[in-house]
Every structure is written in structure tokens, then in C-alpha cells.
Design a protein around this motif. Sequence first.
Motif, PDB file in Angstrom:
ATOM      1  N   ALA A  19       0.829  -1.207   0.000  1.00  0.00           N
ATOM      2  CA  ALA A  19       0.000   0.000   0.000  1.00  0.00           C
ATOM      3  C   ALA A  19       0.863   1.255   0.000  1.00  0.00           C
ATOM      4  N   VAL A  60      -4.667   8.132   2.201  1.00  0.00           N
ATOM      5  CA  VAL A  60      -5.201   7.871   0.860  1.00  0.00           C
ATOM      6  C   VAL A  60      -6.488   8.664   0.643  1.00  0.00           C
ATOM      7  N   GLU A  84     -11.033   7.730   9.786  1.00  0.00           N
ATOM      8  CA  GLU A  84      -9.953   6.742   9.864  1.00  0.00           C
ATOM      9  C   GLU A  84      -8.869   7.192  10.841  1.00  0.00           C
ATOM     10  N   MET A 106      -5.628   1.865  -1.712  1.00  0.00           N
ATOM     11  CA  MET A 106      -6.853   1.623  -0.950  1.00  0.00           C
ATOM     12  C   MET A 106      -7.248   0.151  -0.974  1.00  0.00           C
ATOM     13  N   ASN A 146      -3.718   5.804  -5.868  1.00  0.00           N
ATOM     14  CA  ASN A 146      -4.559   5.837  -4.676  1.00  0.00           C
ATOM     15  C   ASN A 146      -5.516   4.653  -4.606  1.00  0.00           C
ATOM     16  N   ALA A 206      -2.620   0.629   9.357  1.00  0.00           N
ATOM     17  CA  ALA A 206      -3.433   0.536   8.144  1.00  0.00           C
ATOM     18  C   ALA A 206      -4.503   1.621   8.125  1.00  0.00           C
ATOM     19  N   HIS A 207      -5.112   1.883   9.277  1.00  0.00           N
ATOM     20  CA  HIS A 207      -6.126   2.944   9.343  1.00  0.00           C
ATOM     21  C   HIS A 207      -5.490   4.312   9.074  1.00  0.00           C
ATOM     22  N   LEU A 215      -4.764   4.560   5.403  1.00  0.00           N
ATOM     23  CA  LEU A 215      -6.023   4.738   4.675  1.00  0.00           C
ATOM     24  C   LEU A 215      -6.502   6.185   4.788  1.00  0.00           C
ATOM     25  N   LEU A 217      -5.020  -1.722   1.418  1.00  0.00           N
ATOM     26  CA  LEU A 217      -5.339  -1.429   2.814  1.00  0.00           C
ATOM     27  C   LEU A 217      -6.651  -2.089   3.237  1.00  0.00           C
ATOM     28  N   ARG A 218      -7.610  -2.138   2.346  1.00  0.00           N
ATOM     29  CA  ARG A 218      -8.858  -2.826   2.660  1.00  0.00           C
ATOM     30  C   ARG A 218      -8.625  -4.312   2.872  1.00  0.00           C
TER      31      ARG A 218
END
Length: 299
Positions: A2, A38, A51, A15, A11, A31-32, A35, A18-19
Motif C-alpha cells: 500500500a 489515501v 480513519e 486503498m 490511490n 493501516a487505518h 487509509l 489497505l482494505r
Amino acid sequence: MAQLQLAHGNNLGAMDMLRRALSEDPDDAKAHALLALVLLRQKRLHAAEHEVGLALALEADLPLAHTAAASVALAQRKFPRAEQHLSRLLELEPEEAGHLLLRAQLFELTGKRQQRHETLKQALALAPDDPHVLVALGEEALESGALRAAEQRAREALAADAQFLDGLVLMGQVHLRRGQLEEARDHAIWALRQNATDPGALRLLVNIQARRSWVLGLWWRWATWMETLGDGKGMLVLLGAYAGQRVATLAAKDLQMPGLATLISLIWIALVAYTWIGPSLFNRMLRRELQEVRLSERF
């Protein structure tokens, strides 16, 4: 992965990664935070703020979470909140030059030029070869019209990393200010080859188009010159121009030359309208470039 996608301006790819990461571990604070960055690039400020809140709730002292929080707050123009996160960030990692660059951005947005300069010097002392720091100093020099100093910083940044996108953009801006449009365009294209959606590179490309335009060329020169003066001196120039046209209009009337007085008033109104419409035309050009970028093979 990511972070790599984010660095290359992808982007949507970042994303997606990260999801997938959060589907494996929904409590991953890093990760949050990523995100949030992003989403910030996508101008989805409310979602980015959400986030950031999740990241800080999961790990209150995660530097990346405070970086994201400060960045989102700056985008929202919530400057006291940004300062809080930046203060905590510098407590956690006082030797990190990147945090000082973020604080310098805060000072820039709040019109504190001297504090910005001092903060950039602190960052340079911590990381004298960091191209991000060198470009930030170059951009500061460019704003004040010090083209030689800006060029030197751009060369230093590109010596540290020949493919550094922001360094290419800065060098392109220097060429543009000097009227070297082909050289400026070359640097814009080199930058866009690395990230076809980079706002700085696209803005440089639109600046070149504006500089060449009969409609926007004069406005671009005026806006660039006013930028080098700063807010205070720029306001004095505007007040002086208004006072000058009023004196000229009254003098023409006193000399029994109503036609000339009317002409001066009309010229002044036309200039005001031109400087009012110019930014709208420029922003329309920029939005058109930002919608979807596709580089043809000839580049």
C-alpha cells in the motif's frame, strides 16, 4: 504494498491493499492511518478524519496516526488541532525532519513566514541531504523571487535523487519563471511519467499553458509578481493602484476632460474584472487536467 502504491500516486491500488489488510486485521492502527492519507489525497476529508480517529483510538502514540491527523486537520483548516498533533508528533520523534516539514506547512498556511523559515532550517540541520527538505527550501526561495537560490536547492535535491518528483517540479518552476518554457515543460513531463496525477506536476503544466496564453499570460505574470511580495506588500500595491486611478480620474475631471476620466475608470474596471476572472480560468484549466491524465506515446 500500500505504501508503494501511495508513493507512485496509485490511490485506488493503495486503498485496495489497505482494505485487504484491514479485512485480515481490522485493528491495525497503521493501516487505518495510511487509509486516512489515501482518503485525504482523494479529498474525502470526512472519511479521512474517521480513519484518523480509529487509528488514534487503537494506538494513541503511533507517529503515523498523528501525521495523518495533522495532515487532515491542515486540509480542513483546523490549525489549532493540527498544532496539537504536530506538537505530540515532535515529542514522539523529535529528530524526524519530515515532521518539521509538516509544521512548516502549518506556518505557511497561517501566514507565519519567519517561523516557517526557521522550521525549515531546523529540518535542514537534521537532514541536510533530504530532498524533501531541500525542495521545501527551494519553494520558499521561489516564492520570494530568489530564482538562483531556488535553482540551487532543486539541483541539490536532484543530486540526492535524480528521479525525485518534487525536485523535477521545482526545477520546472524555476525554468518557467525565467521564461524557459520548453525546459519547464520537459521537467513537467518527466515528473508526470512517474506520477501522472501529481498535483504539483499538473499545476506546473497548467502554469506553462497559462504563461503561453494571450488571455492568461498577463494575469499569470501579475499573480507571480504579487506572490513574491507577500500578503502585506501586495495589499499596499493594490491600495496604491486604486489611489492612483482615483487621483488620475479626478485630475482629468479638473482639467475638463470627462472623456479621459471615463476612459481611466473603464480601464480600471477592466483590469479589476481581468484579475477577478483570471484565477477562475486558471482553476478551470487545472481541474480539467486533474480529471483524468493520460500520457501519449510521444512523451
